[in-house]
Design a protein around this motif. Structure first.
Motif, PDB file in Angstrom:
ATOM      1  N   LEU A  60     -21.843  54.226   3.672  1.00  0.00           N
ATOM      2  CA  LEU A  60     -22.192  55.474   4.348  1.00  0.00           C
ATOM      3  C   LEU A  60     -23.617  55.397   4.896  1.00  0.00           C
ATOM      4  N   PHE A  61     -24.522  54.848   4.108  1.00  0.00           N
ATOM      5  CA  PHE A  61     -25.904  54.695   4.553  1.00  0.00           C
ATOM      6  C   PHE A  61     -25.977  53.882   5.838  1.00  0.00           C
ATOM      7  N   ARG A  62     -25.255  52.787   5.898  1.00  0.00           N
ATOM      8  CA  ARG A  62     -25.292  51.931   7.091  1.00  0.00           C
ATOM      9  C   ARG A  62     -24.850  52.687   8.336  1.00  0.00           C
ATOM     10  N   ASP A  63     -23.809  53.497   8.206  1.00  0.00           N
ATOM     11  CA  ASP A  63     -23.309  54.230   9.375  1.00  0.00           C
ATOM     12  C   ASP A  63     -24.204  55.412   9.731  1.00  0.00           C
ATOM     13  N   LEU A  64     -24.699  56.123   8.715  1.00  0.00           N
ATOM     14  CA  LEU A  64     -25.616  57.230   9.003  1.00  0.00           C
ATOM     15  C   LEU A  64     -26.912  56.717   9.629  1.00  0.00           C
ATOM     16  N   LEU A  65     -27.304  55.512   9.244  1.00  0.00           N
ATOM     17  CA  LEU A  65     -28.510  54.919   9.831  1.00  0.00           C
ATOM     18  C   LEU A  65     -28.352  54.751  11.337  1.00  0.00           C
ATOM     19  N   LEU A  66     -27.177  54.376  11.783  1.00  0.00           N
ATOM     20  CA  LEU A  66     -26.937  54.204  13.220  1.00  0.00           C
ATOM     21  C   LEU A  66     -27.072  55.532  13.955  1.00  0.00           C
ATOM     22  N   VAL A  67     -26.477  56.586  13.386  1.00  0.00           N
ATOM     23  CA  VAL A  67     -26.593  57.909  14.004  1.00  0.00           C
ATOM     24  C   VAL A  67     -28.044  58.367  13.993  1.00  0.00           C
ATOM     25  N   ALA A  68     -28.726  58.129  12.875  1.00  0.00           N
ATOM     26  CA  ALA A  68     -30.122  58.536  12.744  1.00  0.00           C
ATOM     27  C   ALA A  68     -31.010  57.820  13.757  1.00  0.00           C
ATOM     28  N   LEU A  69     -30.746  56.550  13.997  1.00  0.00           N
ATOM     29  CA  LEU A  69     -31.530  55.814  14.992  1.00  0.00           C
ATOM     30  C   LEU A  69     -31.354  56.419  16.373  1.00  0.00           C
ATOM     31  N   GLY A  70     -30.115  56.803  16.685  1.00  0.00           N
ATOM     32  CA  GLY A  70     -29.882  57.472  17.962  1.00  0.00           C
ATOM     33  C   GLY A  70     -30.659  58.761  18.082  1.00  0.00           C
ATOM     34  N   LEU A  71     -30.632  59.578  17.029  1.00  0.00           N
ATOM     35  CA  LEU A  71     -31.367  60.840  17.029  1.00  0.00           C
ATOM     36  C   LEU A  71     -32.863  60.596  17.148  1.00  0.00           C
ATOM     37  N   LEU A  72     -33.351  59.592  16.441  1.00  0.00           N
ATOM     38  CA  LEU A  72     -34.776  59.270  16.488  1.00  0.00           C
ATOM     39  C   LEU A  72     -35.206  58.867  17.898  1.00  0.00           C
ATOM     40  N   ILE A  73     -34.400  58.069  18.551  1.00  0.00           N
ATOM     41  CA  ILE A  73     -34.715  57.639  19.917  1.00  0.00           C
ATOM     42  C   ILE A  73     -34.728  58.838  20.862  1.00  0.00           C
ATOM     43  N   ILE A  74     -33.734  59.704  20.754  1.00  0.00           N
ATOM     44  CA  ILE A  74     -33.674  60.885  21.629  1.00  0.00           C
ATOM     45  C   ILE A  74     -34.887  61.774  21.415  1.00  0.00           C
ATOM     46  N   LEU A  95     -31.904  57.888  26.769  1.00  0.00           N
ATOM     47  CA  LEU A  95     -30.545  58.227  26.351  1.00  0.00           C
ATOM     48  C   LEU A  95     -29.648  56.994  26.312  1.00  0.00           C
ATOM     49  N   THR A  96     -29.852  56.080  27.248  1.00  0.00           N
ATOM     50  CA  THR A  96     -29.084  54.834  27.221  1.00  0.00           C
ATOM     51  C   THR A  96     -29.384  54.039  25.958  1.00  0.00           C
ATOM     52  N   LEU A  97     -30.656  53.963  25.591  1.00  0.00           N
ATOM     53  CA  LEU A  97     -31.038  53.241  24.375  1.00  0.00           C
ATOM     54  C   LEU A  97     -30.455  53.901  23.126  1.00  0.00           C
ATOM     55  N   ALA A  98     -30.331  55.231  23.144  1.00  0.00           N
ATOM     56  CA  ALA A  98     -29.793  55.949  21.986  1.00  0.00           C
ATOM     57  C   ALA A  98     -28.346  55.572  21.715  1.00  0.00           C
ATOM     58  N   VAL A  99     -27.631  55.125  22.737  1.00  0.00           N
ATOM     59  CA  VAL A  99     -26.266  54.631  22.556  1.00  0.00           C
ATOM     60  C   VAL A  99     -26.270  53.125  22.339  1.00  0.00           C
ATOM     61  N   LEU A 100     -27.073  52.424  23.113  1.00  0.00           N
ATOM     62  CA  LEU A 100     -27.056  50.962  23.101  1.00  0.00           C
ATOM     63  C   LEU A 100     -27.556  50.381  21.780  1.00  0.00           C
ATOM     64  N   VAL A 101     -28.626  50.946  21.226  1.00  0.00           N
ATOM     65  CA  VAL A 101     -29.180  50.397  19.986  1.00  0.00           C
ATOM     66  C   VAL A 101     -28.188  50.490  18.820  1.00  0.00           C
ATOM     67  N   PRO A 102     -27.591  51.670  18.543  1.00  0.00           N
ATOM     68  CA  PRO A 102     -26.580  51.708  17.467  1.00  0.00           C
ATOM     69  C   PRO A 102     -25.403  50.774  17.735  1.00  0.00           C
ATOM     70  N   TYR A 103     -24.985  50.689  18.985  1.00  0.00           N
ATOM     71  CA  TYR A 103     -23.857  49.811  19.325  1.00  0.00           C
ATOM     72  C   TYR A 103     -24.184  48.351  19.030  1.00  0.00           C
ATOM     73  N   LEU A 104     -25.355  47.898  19.468  1.00  0.00           N
ATOM     74  CA  LEU A 104     -25.725  46.496  19.275  1.00  0.00           C
ATOM     75  C   LEU A 104     -25.920  46.166  17.800  1.00  0.00           C
ATOM     76  N   ILE A 105     -26.512  47.095  17.047  1.00  0.00           N
ATOM     77  CA  ILE A 105     -26.683  46.851  15.609  1.00  0.00           C
ATOM     78  C   ILE A 105     -25.327  46.778  14.920  1.00  0.00           C
TER      79      ILE A 105
END
Length: 275
Positions: A60-74, A95-105
């Motif tokens: 759960l932490f790993r997946d929430l981290l991805l969402v959190a990174l998106g929120l942090l970038i925005i 906004l592109t990075l907010a999607v791209l970074v979680p996707y790439l990780i």
């Protein structure tokens, strides 16, 4: 605390789990970051959510981290409606990075395929799905003029009269509409669904979705419209499993948004709306 298992094809997520606490805190951090614009409390809540998720369940932490990174970038920029060329370039990049970074990780760091963008599903839209597109336009025609004009929310968008201004507003509204589905549905909703029942995952993403739209300009009684819309988009994606379809729904609705905003600022233009 009991560990929360990630759902598999044969193991549905539990109806009640400790994981809802950090996930709820993460969604609540979006309210602070975008709705209230309280950066420090928002970041504190976001970190607390991740820390608790780490204790409760590492997956759960790993997946929430991805969402959190998106929120942090925005959160590094203001997402208020501003169609100046430099701001559009900045906002588009962030906004592109907010999607791209979680996707790439997820793809290259975690080496999984949780985040997908199902554009070509091979499934033709059935008759109810086609009629739903018509209904969306009809609802937008009835609801949006009343909301924007009577609440005064249209003033959160710039008045446009020159051709290039109108074009920029059109492109901006459409881009954000597409991005909404990429992040809130394909990233947030999809990751939440790995750990929670669909209805819980949908509520979690809708809180974040609605908070973002508040800062964008859908204020006053806007959440009474945007929250149900976010829930419908999540539910529609669950049924269709098609990014293309939910994007089409969103863009049709946003087309009406664009027309109403133009009319609201210059009432003699597009005088076709009831309010």
């Amino acid at each position: 605390m009991r560990s929360v298992r990630t759902a598999t094809a044969t193991d549905a997520p539990p109806r009640v789990s400790w994981g809802l606490v950090p996930a709820g805190l993460l969604s609540a951090s979006a309210v602070l970051l975008f709705g209230v614009r309280a950066a420090v409390p928002g970041y504190v809540l976001l970190v607390a959510a991740l820390a608790l998720a780490f204790i409760v369940n590492r997956a759960l932490f790993r997946d929430l981290l991805l969402v959190a990174l998106g929120l942090l970038i925005i959160s590094t920029i203001s997402v208020e409606a501003n169609i100046d060329y430099p701001n559009m370039a900045l906002m588009g990049t962030v906004l592109t990075l907010a999607v791209l970074v979680p996707y790439l990780i997820s793809r290259h760091g975690y080496r999984d395929h949780a985040i997908r963008f199902p554009i070509r599903t091979g499934q033709r839209w059935n008759t109810p799905e086609r009629w739903y597109l018509v209904i969306v336009v009809g609802l937008g025609y009835v609801i949006l003029p009343t909301y924007f004009i009577r609440s005064g929310a249209y003033q959160n968008w710039p008045a446009v009269t020159a051709p290039d201004e109108i074009a920029r507003l059109f492109v901006g509204v459409g881009f954000v509409g597409i991005w909404d589905e990429l992040f809130f549905i394909c990233v947030a909703f999809t990751l939440f669904r790995r750990h929670f029942p669909d209805w819980q995952a949908n509520l979690l993403q809708a809180v974040i979705f609605c908070s973002f739209l508040w800062e964008l300009g859908y204020q006053s009684w806007g959440p009474l419209m945007t929250f149900p819309f976010a829930l419908l988009q999540g539910y529609t994606f669950k049924l269709t499993r098609s990014l293309t379809y939910v994007v089409c729904v969103h863009l049709l609705f946003d087309l009406v948004v664009f027309l109403v905003i133009v009319h609201a600022h210059t009432r003699e233009w597009l005088a076709i709306f009831p309010y």
